[in-house]
Every structure is written in structure tokens, then in C-alpha cells.
Design a protein around this motif. Structure first.
Motif, PDB file in Angstrom:
ATOM      1  N   VAL A   1       1.254  -1.132  -0.381  1.00  0.00           N
ATOM      2  CA  VAL A   1       0.134  -0.024   0.314  1.00  0.00           C
ATOM      3  C   VAL A   1       0.672   1.023   0.021  1.00  0.00           C
ATOM      4  O   VAL A   1       2.103   1.274   0.426  1.00  0.00           O
ATOM      5  N   LEU A   2       0.350   2.364  -0.315  1.00  0.00           N
ATOM      6  CA  LEU A   2       1.438   3.650  -1.012  1.00  0.00           C
ATOM      7  C   LEU A   2       0.298   4.789  -0.610  1.00  0.00           C
ATOM      8  O   LEU A   2      -1.268   4.581  -0.682  1.00  0.00           O
ATOM      9  N   ILE A   3       0.502   5.229   0.530  1.00  0.00           N
ATOM     10  CA  ILE A   3      -0.173   6.524   0.764  1.00  0.00           C
ATOM     11  C   ILE A   3      -0.084   7.885   0.777  1.00  0.00           C
ATOM     12  O   ILE A   3       1.744   7.891   1.232  1.00  0.00           O
ATOM     13  N   ARG A   4      -0.518   8.480  -0.092  1.00  0.00           N
ATOM     14  CA  ARG A   4       0.416  10.014  -0.821  1.00  0.00           C
ATOM     15  C   ARG A   4      -0.772  10.973  -0.509  1.00  0.00           C
ATOM     16  O   ARG A   4      -1.727  11.050  -0.348  1.00  0.00           O
ATOM     17  N   ARG A   5      -0.263  12.000  -0.478  1.00  0.00           N
ATOM     18  CA  ARG A   5      -1.470  12.952  -0.525  1.00  0.00           C
ATOM     19  C   ARG A   5      -2.270  13.539  -2.056  1.00  0.00           C
ATOM     20  O   ARG A   5      -1.270  13.294  -2.911  1.00  0.00           O
TER      21      ARG A   5
END
Length: 839
Positions: A22-26
Motif C-alpha cells: 500500500v502507498l499513502i500519498r497526498r
């Protein structure tokens, strides 16, 4: 990694599925993780969550994390979540609250982690933290490993540095780094942190230039930790040599797998060997080759093919063949300074297709790899190939020698030199002159175009006329600007293959020239074959690791002595030993102590090693042959009071390890330097320049620091043990490019009783021997990169405490002057001017 889904998470953040991760980004943030990063291998029941740089800087992320994880990450089959957010575990409240609220295990780093491929997300020593911490619902935090996935060998190696006598051992992503105690500890971005980890075996990384410990010490570390199997990764030229590797395996009493980095710290060339087996009996075997050059296909783990041409990767280089079977070339060991291209196998013909394959190979190699190549013919030239060569104008016969050029010396038959797999000495060039290339021969219409190195049936031996540059065969391949070549010397062949009429015409002339050689001249740069061999064995110098100069230092009337950068001869060593007298015996005690301390120095068993090292000791001493007398003599065009010292000194420096960090010098007269050392100006020292590798020293009344980023400086600390200042010596004739002049204002309230660094500093970069400089004098990208390093070194120096050096000899060596030489005065140094960088 493919993107599976994109969810609107919480607040200003997006949650993206990247396969199992998983990648969390703005929202709106550029996809900074689109390139290759160290995505870990999936672990059943675990989810890896990577936080983008933009999201990591957003203070609202912590508040949004529970909703983000609950909505898009946590599921019935998920047992643990690893959150790659630097420093998240430093304050245990947040990850513990996440674990309790989501009823799931949370892993978080208490510092930074390394995301590059092959680093196993390392978060241990050197990253600013201790590793990954494990937070379980309702339980206190505990260590969760330093890498992910955790390799089986991680628990067998220490998590923090420890020392053994003579070495420091530190954790790195791939395993452990072993370095000398006086070398600096590695940090993020250093080459030791870039070695890829292997989940199946811990690697022993041996420090780079200036940090390489003795082989025996490294074997003690490996034996103490009981690391079996052992994978060794040498980061320096020193630790990649056959002598060092053989001593290590012998001390360990077992065979060792050696992983050769793509390039050493000097960035000389990219070897074809990726892994080799170093046997305890001294032998070597290739286990794995690097990816093949463009246009070639991998044949097996250690071979390539291109059509009918086969390429076998051997420790010493590459064998191109069209026949079957291995070659005797496989017996030669790996050489970190250069490689050999073997053509054919013993008794087999060398046809045009093999030469075409060699041309295709060389054309795909980087210039730094071609530059250090050597060519050896092991097979026989067939008639078709010989006819092609004969009707192709060879580079050695395109032009006659310049006026006043001495006739090239023939190759002498010396059976003791015959080692088919041994490295070949480079062609000679005049001392202090960069070896330049010759023009490639034009190919006859319809004939395949061959590189100049392969179009000649004889090996060119360049000569010198005045300051006219000479040529080497390999540089014609590299396509560098060209000059007329010197005549060639016929290559050595078996007596049976020399036509009778040719033998009668050429051999007497060769003998007469050989008889005219002086008794102390260096041996011819090409080994020859035994008369009983049936194949042609031609050693053509396709490349040179360092320019090799003529057998004597050249004196030009009215100029400085141009010192030969080469190994000393037996005659020079004998003359030096006799001329040095009592001073030789006194310095010999120092040399013997160094040889007893450093096994790598003891490994140099040739008889001249002690004479060469004694010459260095005398140069850095107070008596005859010291810095002041010898440099004055060299600048004046003579070789000094002690016969043979200059040659032995240059040879001794070549044996010492290269120093690759900032070097300090000082001056007591910084007036008027702004115009003299403007950025881009070139300074040249005809003599041997000395500096300090320690940046925490200063001489009394110094008002100028001179910081130099070196290219050829040799470290003397192994030879002169226990000195108050660890000195380095630059080769005679070194050139330095001015990068900047830095000045700072005095700070109010500075203590008056403590030594302080001068407020003015001149920053230089040493140029490589054959490096060209733009006429505009502007700084290029390399200059700017070096300038940034020197600025950091200068800042550390100005912040730290300094030691005052008052020993007169050392002060004199650290504050001698440099010269400014213009590009058009290489033969007229009188036009140059002294730059006062010293009193």
C-alpha cells in the motif's frame, strides 16, 4: 509494481494498492514512487504501507492514519501492518494507540530506513535509529528486527558496532562492514550502504580506499562470528587484489565467495566478473558474470555468445573464441586495476569473425573499461585474417617518426617474463606527458572496419620527440584526438613462424638496438613467448592503468625534472641503496616495522619493495634526501643528492594506498590571491607535493587554508606509523584546478588561547594525469560536485578543535609553494609564475 486500486482515504490523502502493498500519498502529489524502490517480498498476513514524502511532511497524517488503515488496509486475513514512516516509532504513543484501536500488530521505525532496492528496508545502525519496533495490542513495545523481511542470518550478527584489535565492525544493510579504526564511520549514501543484501547469506563488506583493514583481521572477525557460508564484498582496489583475497581465504582456511562490485571506489572500470570463488590454495574461479554487453546473449552463468563467437568470463577478463574448450587464461587472477581480452585458444585459428566480435565488444564498453584493457592473442591468425590485416594500412606504418625520434626498441626474449596470463605493461610515454592516441587506419573498401588495436600484426611501441605526445593502440579505439604514430616493433612469434629471409634481416638490427640499451633501463614493456610454443602470442597494450614513463626521469635544460611514474628498476634500487649509506639503514628499521604490522604490505614480495619504501621515508625525514633538498633539486632539473632516490620514491608512492578524501595544506601569505587562483586556473607542482590527511591541524601564523580533493595522493600512515600528522604525497607534476576562494568574518568572543583555522581558504581539485581542461576555465559538473564536498570538509574543520603543529620539517612540507603553468608553456616553464601559497 502495478497499481490495483485507488481509494479516497481520509482528509487530503489517497490510499493506493501496489500489488500486495500500500502507498499513502497526498491528493495531487506527484507519484514519487513510480520508479524502482525497495518494495519487500510479500509476507503472508502482513501488509507493508509506504508513506510518500509529501504525506510524511503533513502533520495531519497522524490524525488520519486510523481511518486510512481501517478503511483500506485492515482485513480479516491481516495480522500485522508495517508502516514505513520515518521516526513513527520514536514516540511510542501513536503506534501503540494504532495497535490498540485496530487490534492488530503495528511495526514502525524509530529512525530512518533505506528504501533502495536490495536494502531490505534496513532501519538499524547508521540510519539514526535502532530498527523496526513491534507494537502489539495491550503489550509493551519490543524490537521487531532491523530489516524486512527479516533474513535468517540477522540474529547471528550484532546490531551495534564492536571492535577487534586493528578493526571496527559495523552493521550495514547487507551484513557487516569491517574497516580500520582511523577510517570514518559510514553514513547513508556511502558505498557500504549501497551493497545489496542477500536474504540467504550475510555479507562481509570490507572498507573502501583509506578504510581497508588487513586480511588477517577480517578473517578473525568472520571466524569469531562463525559466519558460514561467507560472502565477501571488497570495496577497494587493495582488498580486491589477488594477494589480499588469497591471504584472507588462507587465514580463514576455507574457500570464500567474493562478490565484485560493479565498479570500485575509484570508478576505474566495470569488471565482467560478478562473483568468483577464492580458494584457500590461492586459485580463483568465476561463479557468475555480469549482464552481457549490448548485442550479446547470455550463454550460461559465466559466458556470452554473439553468433558463432563465444565469450568466456575468466577471473582476469574475457576470452573470445570460436573453437571449443577452456583457455589457459582462466588461471590468471582477477585484477581490480585492469582486464585482459584474450583472442582465441591455443592452437586454434583466429578468423575475421573473431576480430569482428572483438570490435563489437569493445564498441559497447564504456571508455573507462576500454582504457584499462589489455589484448593477448592466444590463437593463430589464419591466412584470410592475415591477408586482411596485410592489406589494411596499419597504424604503425602510416607515418614516419617525428624528427629526432629514437627508434623503438625491439622486444627482447626473456624466458623468465613468460606468463601467458600475466598483465601486460602499458606502452611507455615521456615522463609527465599524457599518452595520446593515434589515428585509426582506414579500412579498405568492402573490408570490415576493425579497431586500430586489432588491425595491426605488430604491437606499436610509442617513442617521444621533445614534448610531442605518443600513442597507444587502445586509445585509437576510444576515439580520442590523434597524433602521428611512431614505428612499430614486430610482435614476438615462434622461431618456426619467422620466414628465413625476415629473420636474417630483422634479428641483427634488433640485437644491435638491444645492446645499446643502458644497464639500468627498464625491461621492454611486452613479454615474449617461448621459442617452443607453436602459436602466436602477442601482448598488445590495449589500455594502461597509469601512464608508464621511460626508464629514466627526463631532464629538459632550463626546466624542472619530469619524474617518471613507473616501478623502479633493480639497477636504480642498487644505486640508491649504496648512495643512501647510513640513512638507508636507519629508515629500513621503520620500513621493517611497517611490513611487520601490515600483512598487505608484506604481500609485495619483490626485492625492491624495501628500497622503494626507504626512499619515501627519507623524503619525509629530516636528513639527506628530505623534502626541502629533493624538491629543490627536482624543480631545478636535477635528480637530487642521493642517486636513484627519485625513481625509487616514485615507485614507492605507487605501492602505497590512494587517499580519497580532502587534503589540507596551509600558507602564511594569503595577500593578493583573488586574481591568482581565480576559479578555473591551473596550478602545477613539478615536485612531490605533501599534505595532511588530518584536517584538525594548523601551523603557527597560518592565514590561508588550502583544501585539495585528490586524485593521485598516496597515504603514508601505514608506512610511517605513529606520526603526529598523517601525511599524503602527490606525484610529481600533479596539476590542481582552483575551484573557489572562501572567506569568513571573524566571530566576536573567540578564545584567544586556542588554535583556530584561517579565515581564508582556497579550494582545489587535482586533475587526472590525462584530463583535459576547457580553455574557458569554467567549472564543470565534476568541479561543482567536488566543491560541495570540500565546502563540507571546510565547515567541519572550522567547527572542530585544532592541534598546533610546530615541528619545522612538517611545517615546511605543509606550506611549500605551487606554480601556475599556462596551457602553452608545457616546454617552457620559465613563462609560468610562482603562486605564493606559503611563506
Amino acid at each position: 509494481m502495478n497499481r490495483d486500486t485507488v481509494d479516497q482515504g481520509a482528509g487530503d490523502f489517497l490510499v493506493e494498492r501496489r500489488g500486495a502493498h500500500v502507498l499513502i500519498r497526498r491528493i495531487g502529489e506527484a507519484d514519487a514512487q513510480a520508479g524502482p524502490i525497495g518494495w519487500p517480498e510479500p509476507v503472508d498476513g502482513h501488509v507493508f504501507v509506504l508513506v510518500s514524502p509529501g504525506a510524511a511532511k503533513d502533520g495531519s497524517l497522524i490524525t488520519a492514519l486510523p481511518a486510512l488503515l481501517h478503511r483500506s488496509v485492515v482485513a480479516k486475513d491481516v495480522e500485522a501492518v508495517r508502516i514505513a514512516l520515518p521516526g513513527l516509532g520514536r514516540d511510542p504513543f501513536v503506534p501503540q494507540a494504532l495497535a490498540d484501536a485496530l487490534d492488530i500488530e503495528i511495526f514502525a521505525p524509530d529512525g530512518a530506513f533505506i528504501a533502495e532496492p536490495g536494502a531490505l528496508l534496513y532501519a538499524g545502525h547508521g540510519t539514526g535509529g535502532t530498527g523496526w519496533l513491534r507494537f502489539r495490542p495491550g503489550a509493551p513495545a519490543c524490537p521487531g528486527g532491523r530489516r524486512y523481511p527479516v533474513p535468517a542470518w540477522e540474529t547471528a550478527i550484532p546490531a551495534t558496532p564492536f571492535g577487534v584489535p586493528g578493526a571496527i565492525v559495523e552493521p550495514v544493510p547487507a551484513g557487516l562492514l569491517v574497516r580500520r579504526p582511523d577510517a570514518s564511520s559510514p553514513a547513508l549514501g556511502d558505498v557500504a550502504f549501497s551493497v545489496p543484501a542477500d536474504s540467504s547469506v550475510a555479507k562481509i563488506v570490507v572498507g573502501g580506499e583509506g578504510a581497508a583493514p588487513a586480511a588477517g583481521l577480517v578473517s578473525i572477525v568472520v571466524g569469531r562470528l562463525s559466519l558460514v557460508p561467507t560472502r565477501l564484498v571488497p570495496l577497494s582496489t587493495t582488498t580486491s587484489t589477488h594477494a589480499w583475497l588469497s591471504e584472507f581465504a588462507k587465514s580463514l582456511s576455507r574457500d570464500v565467495v567474493v562478490e565484485i562490485p560493479p565498479t570500485d571506489v575509484k570508478k576505474r572500470y566495470r569488471p565482467f566478473v560478478a562473483k568468483l570463488l577464492q580458494r584457500a590454495d590461492g586459485g580463483q574461479k568465476v561463479l557468475e558474470a555480469v549482464v552481457p554487453p549490448r548485442g550479446w546473449q547470455r550463454r550460461d552463468a559465466f559466458g556470452y555468445r554473439r553468433g558463432q563467437v563465444m565469450a568466456d568470463v575468466v577471473p582476469s577478463g574475457l576470452v573470445l573464441r570460436t573453437g571449443a574448450g577452456a583457455s589457459v587464461a582462466s588461471a590468471a587472477p582477477f585484477d581490480p586495476e585492469g582486464w585482459t581480452l584474450y583472442l582465441g585458444t591455443a592452437g586454434d585459428p583466429i578468423g575475421p569473425e573473431l576480430l569482428s566480435g572483438a570490435e563489437a565488444l569493445l564498441g559497447e564498453l564504456a571508455p573507462e573499461t576500454r582504457k584499462v584493457a589489455r589484448l593477448e592473442l592466444l590463437g593463430l591468425l589464419d591466412d584470410k585474417t592475415r591477408n586482411l590485416i596485410d592489406r589494411t594500412p596499419a597504424i604503425a606504418t602510416r607515418a614516419g617518426p617525428p624528427a629526432g625520434t629514437k627508434r623503438a626498441e625491439p622486444v627482447q626474449r626473456q624466458e623468465e617474463q613468460v606468463r601467458p596470463s600475466a598483465p601486460v605493461a602499458a606502452p611507455q610515454a615521456a615522463e609527465g606527458e599524457a599518452v595520446r592516441p593515434v589515428a585509426e587506419a582506414p579500412s579498405p573498401q568492402g573490408a570490415p572496419v576493425m579497431p586500430a588495436a586489432l588491425m595491426v600484426s605488430s604491437a606499436p611501441v610509442p617513442t617521444m620527440s621533445g614534448s610531442t605526445p605518443t600513442a597507444t593502440a587502445h586509445e585509437a579505439v576510444a576515439g580520442v584526438p590523434q597524433v602521428p604514430p611512431a614505428p612499430a616493433v614486430p610482435m614476438s612469434v615462434t622461431r618456426q613462424e619467422i620466414p628465413a629471409e625476415t629473420e636474417q634481416k630483422e634479428l641483427p638490427e634488433a640485437a644491435s638496438v638491444a645492446a645499446a640499451r643502458s644497464e639500468d633501463s627498464a625491461p621492454a614493456p611486452m613479454p615474449v613467448v617461448e621459442e617452443t610454443r607453436t602459436e602466436v602470442l602477442a601482448h598488445a597494450a590495449v589500455g594502461a592503468r597509469e601512464p608508464v614513463a621511460p626508464s629514466e626521469s627526463r631532464v629538459v635544460p632550463g626546466t624542472a625534472l619530469v619524474v617518471a611514474d613507473r616501478a623502479s628498476t633493480a639497477a636504480e634500487q642498487t644505486r640508491f641503496t649504496a648512495a643512501a649509506g647510513d640513512e638507508y639503514g636507519e629508515a629500513l628499521a621503520t620500513v621493517n616495522a611497517a611490513l611487520a604490522t601490515w600483512p598487505s604490505m608484506r604481500g609485495q614480495t619483490d626485492s625492491g619493495v624495501k628500497a622503494d619504501y626507504v626512499a619515501v621515508c627519507l623524503y619525509l625525514g629530516r636528513g639527506r634526501g628530505g623534502f626541502g633538498d629533493l624538491n629543490t633539486a627536482v624543480r631545478g632539473g636535477v635528480a637530487g643528492e642521493i642517486d636513484g632516490q627519485v625513481s625509487c620514491l616514485a615507485s614507492g608512492l605507487r605501492r602505497l594506498p590512494t587517499h580519497r578524501r580532502a587534503v589540507l595544506r596551509q600558507s602564511k601569505d594569503a595577500q593578493g590571491l583573488e586574481g591568482t587562483i581565480a576559479p578555473g586556473s591551473i596550478l602545477t607542482e613539478p615536485g612531490f607535493l605533501v599534505g595532511s590527511m588530518d584536517l584538525d591541524v594548523t601551523v603557527p601564523d597560518a592565514d590561508l587554508d588550502v583544501l585539495i580533493w585528490p586524485a593521485s595522493a598516496r597515504r603514508t600512515s601505514e608506512l610511517l606509523i605513529g606520526q603526529p600528522v598523517n601525511e599524503v604525497v602527490f606525484f610529481a607534476g600533479a596539476r590542481f584546478k582552483a575551484l573557489a576562494l572562501r572567506a569568513t568574518e571573524p566571530v566576536d568572543g573567540e578564545p584567544g588561547d586556542e588554535p583556530t583555522a584561517p579565515r581564508v581558504a582556497a579550494l582545489f581539485r587535482e586533475l587526472a594525469p590525462d584530463e583535459t581542461v576547457a580553455a574557458s576555465g569554467e567549472l564543470d559538473e565534476h568541479d561543482l560536485a567536488v566543491l560541495a564536498k570540500l565546502d563540507r570538509a571546510l565547515e567541519r574543520r572550522r567547527r572542530g578543535a585544532l592541534r598546533l603543529i610546530e615541528e619545522p620539517g612538517l611545517r615546511g612540507r605543509m606550506t611549500s609553494s605551487l606554480y601556475e603553468w599556462h596551457e602553452d608553456v608545457s616546454s617552457s616553464p620559465a613563462k609560468g609564475q610562482t603562486v605564493t601559497l606559503a611563506s
